[in-house]
Every structure is written in C-alpha cells, then in structure tokens.
Design an enzyme around this catalytic site. Structure first.
Site, PDB file in Angstrom:
ATOM      1  N   LYS A 159       0.807  -1.220   0.000  1.00 17.21           N
ATOM      2  CA  LYS A 159       0.000   0.000   0.000  1.00 17.21           C
ATOM      3  C   LYS A 159       0.841   1.272   0.000  1.00 17.21           C
ATOM      4  O   LYS A 159       0.314   2.370  -0.165  1.00 17.21           O
ATOM      5  CB  LYS A 159      -0.957  -0.021   1.186  1.00 17.21           C
TER       6      LYS A 159
HETATM    7  C1  PLP Z   1      -4.560  -4.494   1.914  1.00 18.32           C
HETATM    8  C2  PLP Z   1      -3.886  -5.806   1.808  1.00 18.32           C
HETATM    9  C3  PLP Z   1      -4.403  -6.832   0.987  1.00 18.32           C
HETATM   10  C4  PLP Z   1      -5.710  -6.683   0.246  1.00 18.32           C
HETATM   11  O1  PLP Z   1      -5.669  -5.725  -0.783  1.00 18.32           O
HETATM   12  P1  PLP Z   1      -7.036  -5.153  -1.405  1.00 18.32           P
HETATM   13  O2  PLP Z   1      -6.615  -4.164  -2.408  1.00 18.32           O
HETATM   14  O3  PLP Z   1      -7.792  -4.556  -0.274  1.00 18.32           O
HETATM   15  O4  PLP Z   1      -7.748  -6.325  -1.989  1.00 18.32           O
HETATM   16  C5  PLP Z   1      -3.687  -7.999   0.874  1.00 18.32           C
HETATM   17  N1  PLP Z   1      -2.534  -8.182   1.557  1.00 18.32           N
HETATM   18  C6  PLP Z   1      -2.020  -7.251   2.370  1.00 18.32           C
HETATM   19  C7  PLP Z   1      -0.770  -7.536   3.120  1.00 18.32           C
HETATM   20  C8  PLP Z   1      -2.673  -6.030   2.506  1.00 18.32           C
HETATM   21  O5  PLP Z   1      -2.164  -5.105   3.317  1.00 18.32           O
END
Ligand code: PLP
Length: 438
Positions: free
Chosen positions: A107
C-alpha cells in the site's frame, strides 16, 4: 479526465475533486469516464522503458491536465523509488514482491502517490485537508508514512483494537506530527462503516475538509496498476499465457490490475484469492452477492466482509456476469491450508511466504492445474516480518526484522481509544479539535 459516481446520482468531477472528496456525495465510488489503451508499441517493447516512464504513461490519462507533465513525472518517480522484484519460486511460478517500500507493505505506492497529489492540490486551497482512513493493518502504516509531515494535511487513522499485528500498530501509532491513531473497540468493518458515515455527515464536513485514503480514493486505487506492468516487464518469457493471482480483501489491488489489462497489458486471467472472507468467491459460483460480517483470520489485511471495490470490478465488466467469469476466478482458503502451504513451500523451495502471499500462491497453483501451458504470478503483498507471530510459529524458525522496522519497536505507542460508535468519533472530531491540532 472526469470521474462519475457508480451510484449515478451526482455530477461528474475532475481528478482533483475526486481525490479531495474520496467518496462521491451520493455515496458512490468514483470511476473514470473512459479508459484508453496505451500504444501497443509500449507494451511490445516494455523492456526498453524505465519503470518511471511506464508508470507515467499508465497513469497520465487518469490525472489529465490538472497536474503538469513535469510535476506528474516527479510525483511518479518519488512514488516508486524502490524495487518491485519478480522472484521465481518454482518453474512458471513467480512472486511479485511488493514489500520493499518504506513500510514494507504494497500500500506504500498508493499512499505515496495520493499524498503527493493532495499536497499539490492543497497549494491552491487555503483550507486544511483531513485524511480519514480505516485500516485492517497495512493501510494505516502506509498512509501514516506517506503523509507524514505533508503540509496542509492532517491524518486520522481508525484501526480495530487487538486485530492488527504489533509492528503494524507501531507503524500507525508512533509517528506523531500530523498523524493521529484512533483505536476502535470493534472490527475493521466497524472502522470502515464509521469512516463512510463521516464522509456523508454534513455537520462534520462544514468544519473539516474530509477525504479518504482507503482504496475507494482514486489516487490510492489507480497507481496500484503499476505493479502489473513492472511484473510483466520482468518476465523472461512473454510468449506464455499469464495468470495473475491477487490476495484480495477490499479488491482495490486486483481491480487496478484489471485496469492495467484494459490499458493493453496481456494478462489472460485474474485470480482473486481470499481467506475465509469469501463473498466474491461465492458470488462467482452462485451469482448471489451476499455481504457478511468479516471473520478474523491469519491474513487479517484481507478480513473484509463486503469488499468496497467490487462495484468497480463489475463496472469494468459492464455488469456482465459471464464476461466477469471468463476473466476472473476466485478461491478461498482456510487458515489451516494457508499455514500448510507456508511450511511446504519453505521446505521445498526455501521461499518464505507471508500469510497473504500464501493465499495468493494457493489460488495461483489451483488455477494453473488445468492450464499447463500458462505461467503465473502471485502478488506477495507484505513482508513476512509484518506477520511475524504467524510466520515464526508456522515455520518454526526466526524471521529477521529488517532494520527499517526494528527502531519502531522501541517507540512509544500513542492512540485514542473509542467505541465502535459513530457519534463518539464525530464528537471527538468536532469538539476536541485540540486532539487534532499539530
Ligand atoms: C490491503 C492488503 C491486501 C488486500 O488488498 P485489497 O486491495 O484490499 O484487496 C492484501 N494483503 C495485504 C498484506 C494487505 O495489506
């Protein structure tokens, strides 16, 4: 580029307004009016372009002319100034490691891009922006880091008490400055509901200029499409069909991958790999979309009972169920199976999967079983040390914590504990603005 609301009940807006608002006034998610494929030449000769150039070309149409070319090139370059290695785990199976950013979470890219866009827009606006965000773990850390010290922006993070890992909690509660962490006595879904309610609350919006940094925000969501281009660029053999498996929670990441495919990236199949929170897996097999309360799992960043970006995925497929089914598979795995495969892959290949990557790996293997001609990539969305308890217990070995996180463990946690009651949040935001004062 203009954006319309997927609830179709409010005027279309420019990119800047979609970013500053987060959610449209009719509660709909914003969606770009058009998606124009990139020149075929760029995809065919992708090896000869820098990752900065690819990312700039990919995102440019979605930003439009509100940010100058030079400024956008700078924002993109700063956003992706780390590695995105594609690692061969076994023949035809690759891990795209998205955990080399400052908070070791995928993210980081969305948060860094959004913070920089917002900071550019806030130069033209006197009023301070408050970024309000719910996190199931990794979003909070990435947003806190991405926005730390950004002028004109305050950040309020809501996270479910006791449901994020120790390292994750430190990442969002120890930075100080313009970052405030609210510890909610409830689940991630409670946090997300409170955030959504706040955006639509007129009293609150009169006082604060609120926006979201969840993947409902187009500036968080869209830059995630870069990963898929970077993965494809690094593939040795581009002639084989490509399956991409994405460990999914709110479905923003996989939806961005589908946008990359619309832009011309040759992905033949997407796989949404989920844990016990399997509303989409069930939807694809039954045709009935039934949101459920989230259940807690060892891959807790995917503990989402009603994925907010799924409406965007439907839109990308013109709400055509059969078209969607031809482009997307989905599988769900228990914690038991996830742990089993983590141990098995470590033993057989030496590779350490975190619980989220392990779910992605499982979905990839399952979808390749009937497709021996294809190769596959799964997204490894977090560094194993972000889920150190689960990984160490499952593999029965110590995980090394990278230096950039070690110093966090010595810092003091500061959080504001609240009930899962929207009015409590509202009162604090309205009346205790000293809590938010920097
Ligand atoms: C946020 C997250 C996800 C899921 O991603 P989305 O875009 O919400 O589907 C998967 N793995 C990790 C480690 C995350 O932080």
């Amino acid at each position: 580029m203009n954006y319309f609301s997927l609830n179709h009940n409010t005027p279309n807006v420019k990119f800047s307004e979609a970013v500053i608002r987060g959610l449209a006034p009719d509660k709909g998610l914003y969606f770009p009016e058009s998606i124009t494929p990139l020149p075929k030449e760029l995809i065919d000769n992708i090896d000869s372009y820098s990752k900065e150039e690819i990312a700039f070309q990919a995102v440019r149409q979605f930003v439009g002319d509100e940010i100058s070319e030079n400024e956008l090139r700078r924002i993109v370059a700063e956003t992706i100034n780390f590695d995105f290695p594609l690692v061969e785990v076994e023949p035809d199976i690759y891990s795209l490691e998205l955990f080399h950013g400052p908070t070791l979470a995928f993210k980081d890219v969305g948060a860094r891009f959004m913070a920089r866009c917002l900071s550019t827009f806030s130069k033209f606006d006197e009023k301070k922006v408050t970024v309000l965000v719910a996190t199931s773990g990794d979003t909070g850390g990435a947003v806190a880091d991405g926005f730390l010290g950004v002028a004109g922006v305050d950040v309020v993070i809501l996270y479910p008490s006791g449901k994020v890992s120790d390292i994750q909690e430190r990442q969002l509660t120890t930075l100080g400055q313009n970052i405030k962490a609210f510890e909610v006595k409830g689940t991630f879904d409670d946090c997300q509901r409170m955030v959504k309610t706040a955006f639509l609350d007129e009293d609150l919006n009169k006082v604060l200029n609120l926006t979201s940094a969840n993947s409902i925000n187009v500036a968080r969501w869209l830059p995630q499409m870069f990963y898929y281009f970077f993965a494809y660029q690094q593939l040795k053999d581009k002639s084989k069909k490509l399956v991409v498996s994405v460990p999914s929670g709110n479905f923003g990441n996989i939806c961005a991958g589908m946008v990359a495919a619309k832009l011309g990236l040759p992905v033949s199949l997407f796989v949404a790999s989920t844990n016990a929170n399997k509303v989409v897996t069930e939807y694809l097999s039954t045709g009935a979309y039934e949101p459920k309360p989230s259940v807690q799992t060892i891959s807790n960043a995917m503990d989402v009972g009603d994925p907010s970006n799924f409406v965007r995925i439907k839109q990308l497929h013109n709400a055509d169920f059969n078209l969607l089914k031809s482009n997307l598979l989905s599988y769900s795995y228990s914690d038991f199976t996830t742990r089993e495969v983590m141990a098995e892959v470590r033993e057989r290949t030496g590779y350490i999967l975190d619980p989220h990557g392990a779910v992605g790996y499982l979905g990839l293997k399952e979808s390749l079983r009937n497709r021996p001609y294809a190769q596959g990539i799964f997204l490894e969305t977090a560094h194993p040390c972000k889920f150190i308890d689960v990984v160490e217990e499952t593999l029965n070995e110590k995980v090394v914590i990278p230096e950039k996180l070690q110093s966090l463990m010595e810092r003091k946690k500061v959080s504001i504990v609240i009930d899962k009651d929207y009015d409590d949040l509202k009162q604090i935001l309205l009346h205790q603005s000293d809590v938010l004062a920097v």
